[in-house]
Design a protein around this motif. Structure first.
Motif, PDB file in Angstrom:
ATOM      1  N   ALA A  74     -10.338  -0.891  -6.291  1.00 24.67           N
ATOM      2  CA  ALA A  74      -8.906  -0.685  -6.509  1.00 24.67           C
ATOM      3  C   ALA A  74      -8.465   0.590  -5.797  1.00 24.67           C
ATOM      4  O   ALA A  74      -9.203   1.581  -5.752  1.00 24.67           O
ATOM      5  CB  ALA A  74      -8.633  -0.585  -8.002  1.00 24.67           C
ATOM      6  N   CYS A  75      -7.253   0.569  -5.206  1.00 23.06           N
ATOM      7  CA  CYS A  75      -6.817   1.681  -4.349  1.00 23.06           C
ATOM      8  C   CYS A  75      -6.324   2.885  -5.149  1.00 23.06           C
ATOM      9  O   CYS A  75      -6.313   4.003  -4.656  1.00 23.06           O
ATOM     10  CB  CYS A  75      -5.740   1.196  -3.392  1.00 23.06           C
ATOM     11  SG  CYS A  75      -4.121   0.954  -4.165  1.00 23.06           S
ATOM     12  N   GLY A  76      -5.874   2.648  -6.360  1.00 17.26           N
ATOM     13  CA  GLY A  76      -5.408   3.748  -7.190  1.00 17.26           C
ATOM     14  C   GLY A  76      -3.957   4.127  -6.962  1.00 17.26           C
ATOM     15  O   GLY A  76      -3.406   4.937  -7.709  1.00 17.26           O
ATOM     16  N   SER A  77      -3.321   3.570  -5.933  1.00 18.36           N
ATOM     17  CA  SER A  77      -1.963   4.025  -5.647  1.00 18.36           C
ATOM     18  C   SER A  77      -0.916   2.917  -5.510  1.00 18.36           C
ATOM     19  O   SER A  77       0.269   3.209  -5.430  1.00 18.36           O
ATOM     20  CB  SER A  77      -1.958   4.894  -4.388  1.00 18.36           C
ATOM     21  OG  SER A  77      -2.497   4.168  -3.310  1.00 18.36           O
ATOM     22  N   CYS A  78      -1.320   1.652  -5.486  1.00 20.19           N
ATOM     23  CA  CYS A  78      -0.325   0.578  -5.393  1.00 20.19           C
ATOM     24  C   CYS A  78       0.377   0.433  -6.753  1.00 20.19           C
ATOM     25  O   CYS A  78      -0.020   1.052  -7.742  1.00 20.19           O
ATOM     26  CB  CYS A  78      -0.980  -0.738  -4.974  1.00 20.19           C
ATOM     27  SG  CYS A  78      -1.998  -1.497  -6.255  1.00 20.19           S
ATOM     28  N   CYS A 119      -2.044  -0.661  -9.551  1.00 20.30           N
ATOM     29  CA  CYS A 119      -2.965   0.413  -9.937  1.00 20.30           C
ATOM     30  C   CYS A 119      -2.237   1.497 -10.743  1.00 20.30           C
ATOM     31  O   CYS A 119      -2.760   2.006 -11.731  1.00 20.30           O
ATOM     32  CB  CYS A 119      -3.616   1.028  -8.704  1.00 20.30           C
ATOM     33  SG  CYS A 119      -4.955   0.035  -8.022  1.00 20.30           S
ATOM     34  N   CYS A 171      -5.373  -4.963  -8.239  1.00 21.34           N
ATOM     35  CA  CYS A 171      -4.901  -4.070  -7.167  1.00 21.34           C
ATOM     36  C   CYS A 171      -4.323  -4.892  -6.011  1.00 21.34           C
ATOM     37  O   CYS A 171      -4.974  -5.793  -5.484  1.00 21.34           O
ATOM     38  CB  CYS A 171      -6.072  -3.212  -6.677  1.00 21.34           C
ATOM     39  SG  CYS A 171      -5.684  -2.282  -5.169  1.00 21.34           S
ATOM     40  N   GLN A 172      -3.109  -4.527  -5.618  1.00 22.15           N
ATOM     41  CA  GLN A 172      -2.446  -5.282  -4.546  1.00 22.15           C
ATOM     42  C   GLN A 172      -3.095  -5.015  -3.191  1.00 22.15           C
ATOM     43  O   GLN A 172      -3.181  -5.902  -2.339  1.00 22.15           O
ATOM     44  CB  GLN A 172      -0.960  -4.896  -4.505  1.00 22.15           C
ATOM     45  CG  GLN A 172      -0.224  -5.365  -5.746  1.00 22.15           C
ATOM     46  CD  GLN A 172       1.060  -4.589  -5.990  1.00 22.15           C
ATOM     47  OE1 GLN A 172       1.078  -3.370  -5.906  1.00 22.15           O
ATOM     48  NE2 GLN A 172       2.133  -5.304  -6.290  1.00 22.15           N
ATOM     49  N   GLN A 173      -3.552  -3.770  -2.997  1.00 23.55           N
ATOM     50  CA  GLN A 173      -4.163  -3.412  -1.721  1.00 23.55           C
ATOM     51  C   GLN A 173      -5.501  -4.126  -1.535  1.00 23.55           C
ATOM     52  O   GLN A 173      -5.807  -4.641  -0.459  1.00 23.55           O
ATOM     53  CB  GLN A 173      -4.334  -1.885  -1.647  1.00 23.55           C
ATOM     54  CG  GLN A 173      -4.687  -1.355  -0.287  1.00 23.55           C
ATOM     55  CD  GLN A 173      -3.732  -1.820   0.805  1.00 23.55           C
ATOM     56  OE1 GLN A 173      -2.516  -1.877   0.598  1.00 23.55           O
ATOM     57  NE2 GLN A 173      -4.287  -2.199   1.949  1.00 23.55           N
TER      58      GLN A 173
HETATM   59 ZN   LIG Z   1      -4.179  -0.687  -5.929  1.00 30.98          ZN
END
Ligand SMILES: [Zn+2]
Ligand SMILES: [Zn+2]
Length: 344
Positions: free
Chosen positions: A86-90, A93, A101-103
């Protein structure tokens, strides 16, 4: 370097590509094997435009080059294709929905900035560092090329309503169905029934641990009734991946039972909503996986609880991909998992 691409309906082309170089946060992998997935067969049959990175998304290999900012993976590492963390910023997230996670999803479907321009039907591929995960050392490259589809099935079972002791039915004995059936057993089902029209695949299912294997239709209905005091299965996994099979999964379940959608049909599915309501069917649907599931699945494959070697029925070179797809699309193929060895 040549890569094989599905470029239209029943069309496979070998195209020339520049030798891949890694992005700063990317790696190049020398591919050992790339499995042919049902998605590839759908692309071949339909001629629909799939992202180039989608066709050939089940591979194993050895890292041959890494970008400047890559620290976690080194040259010579044996890896399998995976989904990014997971990117943590989308938006998902930020809301704490890391498993969606979308990314990570965009990268898995070949639509992020580092998406490769071809899939794994190639001798080498450049991907984001995040897209690979170290192979469990207990696995061969042949087994490792089946980690991705096995993890699809793992995720389906892990997110389903299966309970210890359940009578579970798996519809469809293709590679995903046979992997699902084994995870269902490993997860503690009491009785596992495989429904599959092809006798060879039924035999394979029995050899891999199904308690019963039967043809679809009346024979299947009668067997499930007999095993469940006439009530129906506690849970049914739909792994045929065709629209007509969705309702039959619910028809095989008991009142208060569950069904899990694993197969992905190209077409819409006719369903009788009344049966779903009357039976109060609990439904889960699963797509792909999350990153942590790769190591879990590989561990259970390495210790033999789930076996993918018997699913591997043949190996072809890049120039054999077209014929292999035509055979798999014929509907009467005796193959299960066909692996492409780009070095043949
Ligand atoms: Zn994400
Ligand atoms: Zn696949």
């Amino acid at each position: 370097m040549h890569a094989a691409l599905i470029t239209g309906k029943e069309t496979v082309e070998l195209r020339e590509f520049a030798d891949p170089v890694p992005a700063d946060r990317g790696v190049v992998v020398d591919i050992a094997f790339c499995g042919i997935c049902g998605t590839d067969v759908h692309a071949y049959q339909s001629g629909k435009d799939y992202n180039p990175a989608i066709c050939g998304h089940e591979w194993s290999g050895t890292v041959s080059a890494v970008g400047r900012e890559v620290k976690r993976i080194g040259e010579g590492d044996r890896v399998v294709v995976s989904i990014a963390s997971a990117c943590g910023s989308c938006a998902a997230c930020r809301q704490g929905q890391a498993s969606h996670c979308q990314q990570a999803f965009l990268s898995a479907v070949g639509r992020d900035a580092l998406a490769p321009v071809h899939g794994g039907f190639a001798p080498r591929i450049a991907v984001a560092e995040q897209r690979v995960i170290a192979m469990n050392p207990g696995l061969s490259f042949e087994q490792a090329a089946q980690v991705e589809p096995a993890t699809v099935a793992f995720h389906a079972v892990r997110t389903s309503h299966l309970r210890l002791g359940d009578t579970a039915v798996v519809q469809g004995g293709g590679p995903i169905g046979l992997a699902t059936m084994q995870w269902v057993r490993a997860a503690g089902a009491g009785t596992v029934v495989l429904i599959e029209p092809n006798a060879q695949r039924r035999d394979l299912g029995l050899a891999l641990g199904a308690h019963h294997a039967t043809e679809p239709g009346e024979a299947a209905d009668a067997l499930v009734k007999e095993l469940t005091h006439g009530l129906g299965a506690d849970i049914v996994y739909e792994c045929v991946g065709r629209g007509f099979a969705v309702q039959s999964a619910v028809d095989l379940a008991r009142r208060g039972g569950a069904m899990c959608l694993v197969g992905l049909p190209e077409e819409d599915a006719p369903i009788t909503v009344g049966t779903w309501l009357v039976k109060e069917i609990r439904t889960t649907s699963s797509l792909a996986y999350v990153r942590e599931e790769f190591e879990m699945a590989m561990g259970m494959m390495a210790d033999g609880r789930v076996r993918v070697e018997p699913l591997h029925t043949s190996t072809v070179g890049l120039d054999g991909l077209g014929a292999a797809l035509a055979d798999l699309a014929s509907g009467v193929s005796t193959q299960a998992k066909v692996l492409v060895d780009p070095n043949l």
